[in-house]
Design an enzyme around this catalytic site. Structure first.
Site, short mmCIF file in Angstrom:
data_model
loop_
_atom_site.label_atom_id
_atom_site.label_comp_id
_atom_site.label_asym_id
_atom_site.label_seq_id
_atom_site.Cartn_x
_atom_site.Cartn_y
_atom_site.Cartn_z
N SER A 1 -13.73 -0.63 7.16
CA SER A 1 -13.75 -1.68 6.14
C SER A 1 -14.82 -2.73 6.42
O SER A 1 -15.25 -3.45 5.51
CB SER A 1 -12.39 -2.37 6.09
OG SER A 1 -12.05 -2.88 7.36
N ASP A 2 -15.24 -2.82 7.69
CA ASP A 2 -16.24 -3.83 8.05
C ASP A 2 -16.91 -3.40 9.35
O ASP A 2 -16.41 -2.53 10.04
CB ASP A 2 -15.58 -5.21 8.22
CG ASP A 2 -14.41 -5.16 9.20
OD1 ASP A 2 -13.35 -4.62 8.84
OD2 ASP A 2 -14.57 -5.62 10.33
N ARG B 1 -0.97 7.72 10.51
CA ARG B 1 -1.36 6.36 10.13
C ARG B 1 -2.58 6.43 9.22
O ARG B 1 -3.54 7.16 9.50
CB ARG B 1 -1.68 5.54 11.38
CG ARG B 1 -2.48 4.29 11.10
CD ARG B 1 -2.49 3.33 12.27
NE ARG B 1 -3.68 2.48 12.28
CZ ARG B 1 -3.91 1.50 11.40
NH1 ARG B 1 -3.05 1.26 10.43
NH2 ARG B 1 -5.02 0.78 11.48
N VAL B 2 -2.53 5.69 8.12
CA VAL B 2 -3.69 5.57 7.23
C VAL B 2 -4.03 4.08 7.16
O VAL B 2 -3.25 3.28 6.66
CB VAL B 2 -3.42 6.16 5.82
CG1 VAL B 2 -3.49 7.67 5.84
CG2 VAL B 2 -2.07 5.73 5.25
N GLY B 3 -5.18 3.71 7.71
CA GLY B 3 -5.49 2.29 7.79
C GLY B 3 -6.96 1.99 7.68
O GLY B 3 -7.74 2.83 7.23
N GLU C 1 -3.13 -0.47 15.85
CA GLU C 1 -1.81 0.19 15.86
C GLU C 1 -1.75 1.56 16.53
O GLU C 1 -0.67 2.05 16.88
CB GLU C 1 -1.30 0.37 14.41
CG GLU C 1 -0.94 -0.91 13.68
CD GLU C 1 -2.16 -1.64 13.11
OE1 GLU C 1 -3.21 -0.98 12.92
OE2 GLU C 1 -2.07 -2.85 12.86
N ARG D 1 13.13 -6.46 5.17
CA ARG D 1 11.94 -7.23 5.54
C ARG D 1 10.75 -6.95 4.64
O ARG D 1 9.60 -7.18 5.02
CB ARG D 1 11.52 -6.95 7.00
CG ARG D 1 12.45 -7.57 7.99
CD ARG D 1 12.06 -7.23 9.40
NE ARG D 1 13.07 -7.76 10.30
CZ ARG D 1 12.90 -8.80 11.10
NH1 ARG D 1 11.74 -9.41 11.16
NH2 ARG D 1 13.87 -9.21 11.87
N GLU E 1 -9.13 -1.16 15.79
CA GLU E 1 -7.97 -1.34 14.91
C GLU E 1 -6.82 -1.82 15.78
O GLU E 1 -7.06 -2.24 16.91
CB GLU E 1 -7.67 -0.05 14.11
CG GLU E 1 -7.47 1.18 14.94
CD GLU E 1 -6.09 1.36 15.48
OE1 GLU E 1 -5.17 1.52 14.67
OE2 GLU E 1 -5.91 1.38 16.73
N ARG F 1 0.85 -1.19 0.00
CA ARG F 1 0.00 0.00 0.00
C ARG F 1 0.89 1.25 0.00
O ARG F 1 0.59 2.26 -0.64
CB ARG F 1 -0.87 -0.07 1.24
CG ARG F 1 -1.92 0.88 1.33
CD ARG F 1 -3.31 0.66 1.16
NE ARG F 1 -3.99 0.03 0.10
CZ ARG F 1 -5.28 -0.19 0.13
NH1 ARG F 1 -5.96 0.15 1.17
NH2 ARG F 1 -5.89 -0.74 -0.89
N1 HPA Z 1 -10.27 -5.79 14.12
C1 HPA Z 1 -9.08 -5.21 14.18
N2 HPA Z 1 -8.60 -4.43 13.22
C2 HPA Z 1 -9.38 -4.21 12.14
C3 HPA Z 1 -10.63 -4.78 12.02
C4 HPA Z 1 -11.11 -5.61 13.07
O1 HPA Z 1 -12.23 -6.14 13.03
N3 HPA Z 1 -11.15 -4.40 10.83
C5 HPA Z 1 -10.23 -3.61 10.25
N4 HPA Z 1 -9.15 -3.49 11.03
#
Ligand code: HPA
Length: 247
Positions: free
Chosen positions: A213-214, A96-98, A191, A52, A189, A33
């Site tokens: 994302s979910d 942080r971008v996540g 981090e 790494r 999340e 990414r």
């Molecule tokens: N748990 C932890 N981190 C995450 C999740 C989750 O359900 N979804 C996206 N990042």
């Protein structure tokens, strides 16, 4: 608060030389990414790390020198990279971008979440041996700048607490989610607490922004196409913030 020690570079985990990493750096979890961001958004990107496979690049955005590098997943990995970036490479603004999982009904997939605070079950913070609980928080200037950018774009966003968990699958257990949700926590999340604690300890500024994302509440998830679209929105907010806070 520590001072920058360039004698320690290259570090055990980053092979860049002095001056190769910009004072402002974007931090996705996934190194590929980071490569994508560098190639899509930065002018003249140069790779500074392959160790790494944790790819890192420095280029320009709106005439400002900006870096981007992967951190891996979880507080230990974020802890290592952010510590070296702050204390040995002199990074001052870490963004942080996540992604994150929603923990409340009013937080929907594709929404942006700004982690004003980060609650955690991680043992990472115990190393500081504080006589109480540390409250990891975002830097106010970065947060305000980023929220302004999201507001200007008309993005759907939330600002508040996140839950930074050490476990991905354990965190999905409904009863844990309910307890954090009862405390008003927006999303989970893995981090932000390590990033915020290291920034505080090293006298740097940090912000974690995430796209949802979910959802742990509704089971909703994003398609690859939707993730791409919301990712671009988050990146524009992050880059605008990075450019605004960089000399
Ligand atoms: N748990 C932890 N981190 C995450 C999740 C989750 O359900 N979804 C996206 N990042």
């Amino acid at each position: 608060m520590s001072t920058v020690d360039e004698k320690k570079i290259p570090t055990p985990h980053i092979e860049a030389g002095a001056g190769e990493i910009a004072e402002t750096i974007l931090l996705p979890g996934d190194p590929l990414r980071a490569k994508f961001i560098a190639e899509k958004f930065l002018a003249d990107p140069k790779c500074f790390n392959e160790k790494r496979g944790m790819l890192g690049f420095t280029g320009e955005y709106r005439g400002k020198r900006i870096s981007v590098m992967g951190t891996g997943m979880g507080c230990p990995s974020m802890g290592i990279y952010s510590y070296e970036l702050i204390n040995f490479y002199g990074c001052r603004n870490l963004i942080r971008v996540g992604t994150a999982g929603a923990m409340r009904e009013d937080v929907h997939v594709r929404d942006l979440v700004f982690a004003m605070g980060s609650c955690t079950d991680s043992a990472y913070l115990t190393q500081f041996r504080l006589p109480g609980q540390f409250a990891p928080t975002a830097d106010y200037t970065l947060l305000r700048t980023a929220v302004d950018a999201a507001e200007k774009r008309g993005a759907n966003y939330h600002v508040g607490n996140v839950y930074c968990s050490d476990v991905f699958y354990g965190a999905a257990k409904p009863e844990i989610g309910v307890q954090w949700k009862d405390m008003g926590v927006l999303a989970v999340e893995m981090e932000s607490a390590a990033l915020y604690a290291n920034a505080a300890y090293g006298g740097a500024r940090a912000l974690a922004l995430m796209t949802i994302s979910d959802s742990l509440v509704t089971g909703e998830a994003t398609t690859a196409e939707e993730r791409e679209k919301t990712f671009v929105e988050m990146m524009e907010v992050a880059l605008e913030t990075a450019a605004a806070v960089t000399d």
